[in-house]
Structure formats: structure tokens, C-alpha cells
Design an enzyme around this catalytic site. Structure first.
Site, PDB file in Angstrom:
ATOM      1  N   HIS A 148      73.266  -9.744 -26.724  1.00 43.46           N
ATOM      2  CA  HIS A 148      72.303  -8.662 -26.604  1.00 43.46           C
ATOM      3  C   HIS A 148      72.272  -8.038 -25.222  1.00 43.46           C
ATOM      4  O   HIS A 148      72.145  -8.751 -24.234  1.00 43.46           O
ATOM      5  CB  HIS A 148      70.906  -9.194 -26.943  1.00 43.46           C
ATOM      6  CG  HIS A 148      69.925  -8.116 -27.221  1.00 43.46           C
ATOM      7  ND1 HIS A 148      69.320  -7.400 -26.224  1.00 43.46           N
ATOM      8  CD2 HIS A 148      69.462  -7.612 -28.382  1.00 43.46           C
ATOM      9  CE1 HIS A 148      68.512  -6.511 -26.763  1.00 43.46           C
ATOM     10  NE2 HIS A 148      68.586  -6.623 -28.057  1.00 43.46           N
ATOM     11  N   HIS A 172      52.587  -8.676 -32.462  1.00 50.32           N
ATOM     12  CA  HIS A 172      53.710  -9.512 -32.870  1.00 50.32           C
ATOM     13  C   HIS A 172      53.295 -10.934 -33.210  1.00 50.32           C
ATOM     14  O   HIS A 172      54.120 -11.725 -33.652  1.00 50.32           O
ATOM     15  CB  HIS A 172      54.773  -9.535 -31.773  1.00 50.32           C
ATOM     16  CG  HIS A 172      55.420  -8.203 -31.567  1.00 50.32           C
ATOM     17  ND1 HIS A 172      56.345  -7.694 -32.442  1.00 50.32           N
ATOM     18  CD2 HIS A 172      55.247  -7.269 -30.611  1.00 50.32           C
ATOM     19  CE1 HIS A 172      56.726  -6.500 -32.018  1.00 50.32           C
ATOM     20  NE2 HIS A 172      56.077  -6.222 -30.925  1.00 50.32           N
ATOM     21  N   ARG A 250      52.357   7.423 -28.635  1.00 47.83           N
ATOM     22  CA  ARG A 250      53.172   6.457 -29.390  1.00 47.83           C
ATOM     23  C   ARG A 250      54.015   5.676 -28.401  1.00 47.83           C
ATOM     24  O   ARG A 250      54.960   6.199 -27.819  1.00 47.83           O
ATOM     25  CB  ARG A 250      54.070   7.192 -30.403  1.00 47.83           C
ATOM     26  CG  ARG A 250      55.023   6.258 -31.162  1.00 47.83           C
ATOM     27  CD  ARG A 250      54.256   5.304 -32.062  1.00 47.83           C
ATOM     28  NE  ARG A 250      55.128   4.482 -32.889  1.00 47.83           N
ATOM     29  CZ  ARG A 250      55.327   3.172 -32.705  1.00 47.83           C
ATOM     30  NH1 ARG A 250      54.744   2.545 -31.682  1.00 47.83           N
ATOM     31  NH2 ARG A 250      56.103   2.495 -33.518  1.00 47.83           N
ATOM     32  N   CYS A 300      55.461  11.953 -35.094  1.00 50.76           N
ATOM     33  CA  CYS A 300      55.969  10.629 -35.436  1.00 50.76           C
ATOM     34  C   CYS A 300      56.398  10.616 -36.894  1.00 50.76           C
ATOM     35  O   CYS A 300      55.768  11.252 -37.744  1.00 50.76           O
ATOM     36  CB  CYS A 300      54.885   9.585 -35.195  1.00 50.76           C
ATOM     37  SG  CYS A 300      55.376   7.892 -35.598  1.00 50.76           S
ATOM     38  N   TYR A 436      63.676   4.105 -37.894  1.00 53.45           N
ATOM     39  CA  TYR A 436      63.322   5.450 -38.318  1.00 53.45           C
ATOM     40  C   TYR A 436      64.304   5.959 -39.362  1.00 53.45           C
ATOM     41  O   TYR A 436      65.133   6.834 -39.116  1.00 53.45           O
ATOM     42  CB  TYR A 436      63.261   6.369 -37.100  1.00 53.45           C
ATOM     43  CG  TYR A 436      62.146   5.991 -36.152  1.00 53.45           C
ATOM     44  CD1 TYR A 436      60.825   6.280 -36.473  1.00 53.45           C
ATOM     45  CD2 TYR A 436      62.401   5.311 -34.966  1.00 53.45           C
ATOM     46  CE1 TYR A 436      59.784   5.928 -35.631  1.00 53.45           C
ATOM     47  CE2 TYR A 436      61.368   4.948 -34.104  1.00 53.45           C
ATOM     48  CZ  TYR A 436      60.060   5.265 -34.450  1.00 53.45           C
ATOM     49  OH  TYR A 436      59.036   4.898 -33.610  1.00 53.45           O
TER      50      TYR A 436
END
Length: 696
Positions: A148, A172, A250, A300, A436
Site C-alpha cells: 500500500h 469506523h 464533505r 455529492c 463512487y
């Protein structure tokens, strides 16, 4: 000992998890990823087959204070916990330290190894096998770190507990995330390091959000850390340009801190396909390129998600009302001008422009991309913006530099922009690859993320943001109407409502891709009959001129009419009398959205006779909205663009010893985005949070 999860099983786990909840996941493609220029003081691990980062690989200073807070954001706001999902194969630990023997009184599975916290601390940032703990368990994250980008930052948590981070990023701290974390478990914390509650001593960390800006208290907050909030309906489209302090927020992480005095030194790096790299400071961008203005909506993809949830099925994500959209005037330099100066020779009409992508990365590590053809289009109006509504960008909206991609989902208008890469692939971030997107209603919670294209241009949508009825209209409480005669209502509650009660509505309509709104249809009786609203020509107003090559802004609309005749239940002695404070229903409309003062109990509300108001829009290409959210349902709740429905209900009131009357109350408004429904969402969120925290 730890066991290896087969690649196929892990891949299924990845797909299952990413379709269940709005988590932040970075898609791992180790062979093709580009290193993000993150600032961190954490040491970088090296191994025999990897070379230390050279001095030339270090990003130029951008005056962003990220070293202290970046680890937390990656850990939970957009990284470690969520990114456990990104690893397609679990790590098979071969070199565990000698596990201690379970002492008497330890009722946990004796076949699972125990580790002292001193052992865990040895697996910190410098270790070849970084570990973390949560509650009384130990997890190995080695393979995930290797695969990563940004692993240097995440290593800041190695050798310690995730719990204090989850206490901050409470979004979370959810069962589905814990299930995924469980796949990395290699043992228990030794009982000798546990307190009476079966957990190790609590750790404390700095709150990465302590430097976030102060927000307007009128905003409706969906999550506090990171802040996600929308303006209330009465403020959303009160003006053509949404005020900066009421523009919806956002965020996926914290807000980076850039000193205003050094903003012009903030650096933007541009990397071309041939590897050529060029850097510009904000000061150089302003001095070298002509400035341009664009009037554009940012919306959004989850706008009106709450509407889809209520009318189609459960959705994962922030339960936005109708306010995850705002309109502003943006000012900056054209992206196409900067790319040409950096040495990009591709033109919009070349086939290459359709196969390349402009990848954007923000200072807090958010990433997204757009097709290069959009970036280079002479009519696309893509900006690198410094100003918003005539002022420097607020911190919440990208100060000192952000991308503005008119007509596209706002997720592509990356804030705090510090790097652009022209590549033969989309941004590898999870926000591009696994978030998205939208799928068919039959694909349920396990869609194939790879087969759906990333959302770019937005579909057509519209919403009702204001409803005034009865005396609210007669008394001139509608902002854009003058006062009218007050007729009042004092008659006993009839079996039908009068058919001459006035009603006034307002709202917005918008279509992506620069397509102009040509018609807004309104129904006052659930779709049985229709009429057209008046479109407000804001662009002709000298105070709000529209800039850009296409219609990138929204269209505000207004409507006046009369309510339909409704049959009501006859008044009976069983109908409870309202408290004195609730007897004057619908008369107080000072804010146009007064909270209802005539609520009966739930048993009575279900017997109300109401009418449903509907709005739908059509653009210049004759695109129109779908009738139902059921036909466009997807578990992520993206692109909730069906007809917007709002229900209003009349109230029968009883006076002080006098015959009661019937009135329509603006406060009695049910529908996505209205205060009554927003309150229900807030209560639901609090209830869910209390369940996560083990409260009843």
C-alpha cells in the site's frame, strides 16, 4: 498459529465488505501505483529488495502541517482499518515470538497464542512485521503495509492500539469493520497486561481534528469527525450563490493546516506520462496564467441518499437530505493551460486524450481522477481554483488550491490539491475504484465493482427546499412573495379541506455535463395532475452573473398554487385535545420552516389525510428524473435522483372553549431534507452510535 486465507476467499471478503458500508478503502495495485507525496516523520522500513527513497523522490515542501495528524487520518479516516479490506491475501506469520502460556483464570481460547505488550511494541514502525492491537487481540498488518502507498504514514500506529483512534473516528468503530480486522488476528494480549476489565490500559493520542475550522451552527451535521454537514433547507438556495459558510461540507479526514502567510509557497507538482515533473507554487500559478471564473454546482453523489433509503431500501453512507449540493462562483487558472505549460502535447481531439486520465491528490491523501479529455476540453472549464464567491477558498473547501470540475460529481474536485499525474489509468484510490459507482437494483450488496464505470458527469435532479401553506402564504411569510390578505380559519373541523388554500413552493434543479434545465414540473396531488414552476433567471441578474462555457450552475424555481380537496376523518370524541401551546397550529411561520406545533401522537398521525407534493425536472437534452428510487436502487445509495416527494398534512385544532378549525401547517412537512425528517435521521444516528458503544 495464524492461518493463511485463500486469495479467492479474501477477494470475496473484500467485495463483501466494501459493499456493506461507507468505509474508506484504498484499492491495492502494487505494480502500478504511484507513491503519494505525504509528509511524515515516521521512519521508512527497507528490505534487501527495496531501495531507500532518494533525495530526489522527496516532495517539495508545501507548508502543510501533516506530520502530526496524518498517521491518525490514514489509520482510521481513510487508511488502516478500512484498508484492511484492500489486501487480497492474509499474511502467514512465520516468525512469531514465543507465545506465553495462558494463566489460570484466562477463559479465552487456549489454542490461540498470547503476546505481551512488550512484544507488540517491538513490532513498531522499524519492524519488518508491524503489528497493532485492538481490545485484547493482536493483529499483523505486514503484507498490507508492503502493498500500500502511504505505508510510511500508517506505520506510525504500529506497535500500539487502534482503540484510541477509533474513539476519535467513531464512524469506523462498527461491527463490519471489526469483522474485517478479525481476519488479521494472530493472538491475544497476555492476561498479565490486561486490567480488571479485560483490556490493556487506555492510551491517549492527540485529536487530529483539533485544528479544524469553526463551522456555522446552522449546518446540519451528519458526522462530527470528520465533519460532514449540509445547510438547512431554508438557507440552501435562499440565494443563487450558496454563502461560503453554508456551503455543504464533505470530508473523509481532517482539514490540513496551511499558513495563510505562506499560501503562495504551497507547491503543486505536475507529472506527465513520460515521467517529466514540473512544480508550481501558488504564487507562480497566479502570476503566470490568466485568471478565469466559472459558476458551478458541486454535488455529492450521495445527495438525497436518505430519500433512497426511505423509499427503496437500506443504503450505506451518510444519510444526506437534499443539501449535499451547493452553488458558487469559482476563480482560478485553467487546468489545460497549466498542463500545456508543463509540456503535455496532447490535444482534446487526439485519441490519446480519451485513454489518459488526470489524477488528482490532496494534501490529506485523498485521490480521484477525471478523463484527460475533460481536463483539456476548451469548453470543459476545469479550474485550479484559489477563490470562492469572491474570497480566498475557505479551509473547509480546499484552501489554498483545489480542482473544480464543473458538471462532474464533486468527488473529482479534489481539495488541498498538491499533485496532478497524467496517467494511462484512473486514480488507484478507493474513492475512484470502489466507492463512487452505481449498480443495478438487482445486484444487491455484492456488485462487481470492476464492471461499473466511476461516476463522472452527474444525472439530472431536483428538490423541494421550501413549502409554505395557508396563512404562511396569506401573511406574506414567503421570502419571494409580498404580503396578502389574511382570511383566517375559525370554523369547526370539516370533513373535507377547502380547495382554495394557497401554497407556495421553491427548490432547485440541476443537470450535470453543463446541460441547461428547461422545465420543472410540480404536482400537488401525488402525481395525478401537473403544472410548471417558474424558473428563476439568476444569470440575468447583474449581481449574480454566470460564468463558463456551459450551464454548470443550478436553476432555482418557484411555484404558487392552491391545495387540492382532501377528505378528512370526521371529528370524534376519541380525538385527543391538544395542549394549549399546540392549539395555534400553523400560525407561526416566521422562519418559513417552523417546527410543528400541532403534532398528535403516532397513533393519530397515521390516520392523517395528507397530500404529496412532487417535483421533477427536464434538461435541454430531454433527460428527466426516474419516477421511483426502487428502479435505481443501489446499496451505496449513489445518484438518488428520483422524483422528490414531500408530504404535507392538515391539522384539526380546538380553540379555547371555541369551535376548532382546520389549518395547513408549514411545520407539518414530511420529506427528505425537511427539518422533521432531519431530526429523525439525527435521532437514528445517535441510537446507532449508542448501540456501537454498548449502550442501551
Amino acid at each position: 498459529m495464524a492461518t493463511r486465507i485463500p486469495r479467492i476467499a479474501a477477494d470475496k471478503l473484500l467485495k463483501h465488505a466494501t459493499r456493506r458500508a461507507p468505509i474508506n478503502l484504498t484499492t491495492c495495485q502494487p505494480c502500478r501505483l504511484r507513491t503519494r507525496p505525504l509528509h511524515t516523520s515516521a521512519p521508512r522500513r527497507t528490505s534487501p529488495d527495496t531501495n531507500p527513497r532518494s533525495a530526489s523522490d522527496k516532495p517539495a515542501s508545501s507548508n502543510v502541517r501533516t506530520a502530526r495528524v496524518a498517521p491518525v487520518g490514514w489509520l482510521v479516516g481513510g487508511g488502516l482499518v478500512a484498508s484492511f479490506l484492500a489486501l487480497s491475501q492474509n499474511h502467514d506469520t512465520e516468525h512469531l515470538p514465543e507465545a506465553s502460556v495462558s494463566p489460570s483464570g484466562d477463559n479465552r481460547d487456549p489454542s490461540i497464542p498470547r503476546f505481551r505488550l512488550s512484544d507488540v511494541r517491538k513490532h513498531g514502525p522499524d519492524s519488518s512485521e508491524p503489528w497493532v492491537t485492538f481490545e485484547d487481540k493482536v493483529y499483523n498488518i505486514t503484507d498490507w503495509i508492503e502493498a500500500h502507498p502511504g505505508g510510511d504514514v500508517i506505520l506510525r500506529a504500529a506497535g500500539a492500539s487502534l482503540e484510541p483512534y477509533w474513539n476519535i473516528f467513531s464512524i469506523h468503530n462498527a461491527p463490519h469493520v471489526k469483522e474485517i480486522l478479525g481476519q488479521y488476528m494472530i493472538g491475544f494480549i497476555d492476561a498479565a497486561d490486561l486490567g480488571p476489565d479485560g483490556r490493556p490500559a487506555a492510551e491517549s493520542i492527540e485529536d487530529p481534528f483539533e485544528d479544524d475550522p469553526v463551522r456555522d451552527p446552522r449546518l446540519i451535521t451528519h458526522t462530527l469527525k470528520p465533519r460532514n454537514a449540509e445547510p438547512p433547507n431554508e438557507e440552501l438556495d435562499r440565494t443563487f450563490y450558496t454563502p461560503n459558510d453554508l456551503f455543504y461540507i464533505r470530508h473523509h479526514m481532517w482539514v490540513p493546516v496551511v499558513e495563510e502567510a505562506k499560501a503562495d509557497e504551497f507547491a503543486l507538482t505536475v507529472e506527465l506520462p513520460d515521467g517529466e515533473v514540473k512544480q508550481y507554487t501558488i504564487g507562480e500559478l497566479k502570476a503566470k496564467f490568466p485568471m478565469h471564473k466559472v459558476t458551478a454546482v458541486l454535488q455529492c453523489s450521495g445527495n438525497r441518499r436518505n430519500d433512497m433509503t426511505r423509499h427503496a431500501g437500506k443504503t450505506n453512507g451518510l444519510q444526506w437530505g437534499v443539501g449535499a449540493i451547493s452553488n458558487a462562483e469559482w476563480e482560478g487558472v485553467r487546468l489545460s493551460d497549466v498542463l500545456a505549460d508543463a509540456g503535455l502535447n496532447t490535444t482534446p481531439d487526439q485519441p490519446e486524450a480519451n485513454s489518459l486520465h488526470a489524477q488528482f491528490t490532496g494534501a490529506e491523501a485523498y485521490g480521484a481522477s477525471i478523463p484527460l479529455s475533460k481536463a483539456l476540453s476548451p469548453t470543459g472549464d476545469v479550474l485550479l481554483a484559489f477563490n470562492m464567491n469572491g474570497e480566498p477558498l475557505p479551509r473547509d473547501h480546499g484552501f489554498p488550491l483545489r480542482a473544480v470540475v464543473p458538471g462532474n460529481v464533486a468527488a473529482r474536485s479534489v481539495k488541498w490539491l498538491n499533485k496532478i499525474v497524467i496517467s494511462d489509468e484512473e486514480s488507484p484510490s478507493q474513492w475512484q475504484r470502489r466507492d463512487y459507482k452505481s449498480f443495478g437494483p438487482n445486484e444487491g450488496p455484492n456488485p462487481d465493482w470492476e464492471k461499473a464505470p466511476s461516476i463522472q458527469e452527474m444525472p439530472i435532479t431536483s428538490a423541494i427546499t421550501g413549502v409554505w401553506v395557508g396563512d404562511c402564504v396569506r401573511k406574506g411569510k414567503v421570502p419571494w412573495m409580498g404580503a396578502t390578505e389574511n382570511h383566517g380559519t375559525t370554523n369547526p373541523c370539516p370533513e373535507t379541506t377547502p380547495d382554495n388554500e394557497p401554497i407556495a413552493l421553491q427548490g432547485y434543479a440541476y443537470s450535470g455535463g453543463g446541460r441547461k434545465i428547461t422545465r420543472v414540473d410540480v404536482s400537488l396531488d401525488g402525481g395525478a395532475t401537473w403544472d410548471q414552476a417558474e424558473l428563476v433567471d439568476d444569470c440575468s441578474n447583474p449581481a449574480t452573473p454566470c460564468h463558463g462555457n456551459k450551464t454548470w450552475g443550478w436553476t432555482r424555481w418557484r411555484y404558487e398554487g392552491t391545495l387540492p380537496v382532501l377528505s378528512l376523518l370526521p371529528t370524534t370524541t376519541a380525538t385527543p385535545a391538544l395542549p394549549p401551546a399546540l392549539q395555534k397550529v400553523g400560525q407561526d411561520c416566521e422562519d418559513g420552516f417552523g417546527r410543528s406545533r400541532g403534532l398528535l401522537g403516532k397513533k393519530d398521525e397515521k390516520n392523517k389525510k395528507c397530500t404529496t407534493l412532487i417535483v421533477k425536472a427536464t434538461d435541454e437534452s430531454y433527460n428527466t428524473q426516474p419516477e421511483s428510487h426502487k428502479g435505481i436502487y443501489n446499496v451505496r445509495g449513489n445518484l438518488a435522483t428520483a422524483w422528490h416527494r414531500v408530504k404535507i398534512c392538515p391539522e384539526c385544532t380546538k380553540g379555547n372553549g371555541k369551535p376548532g378549525g382546520l389549518t395547513w401547517s408549514t411545520g407539518e412537512t414530511y420529506g427528505c431534507g425537511f427539518r422533521r425528517e432531519a431530526e429523525e435521521v439525527r435521532v437514528g444516528m445517535e441510537r446507532a452510535a449508542s448501540l456501537v458503544n454498548g449502550k442501551k
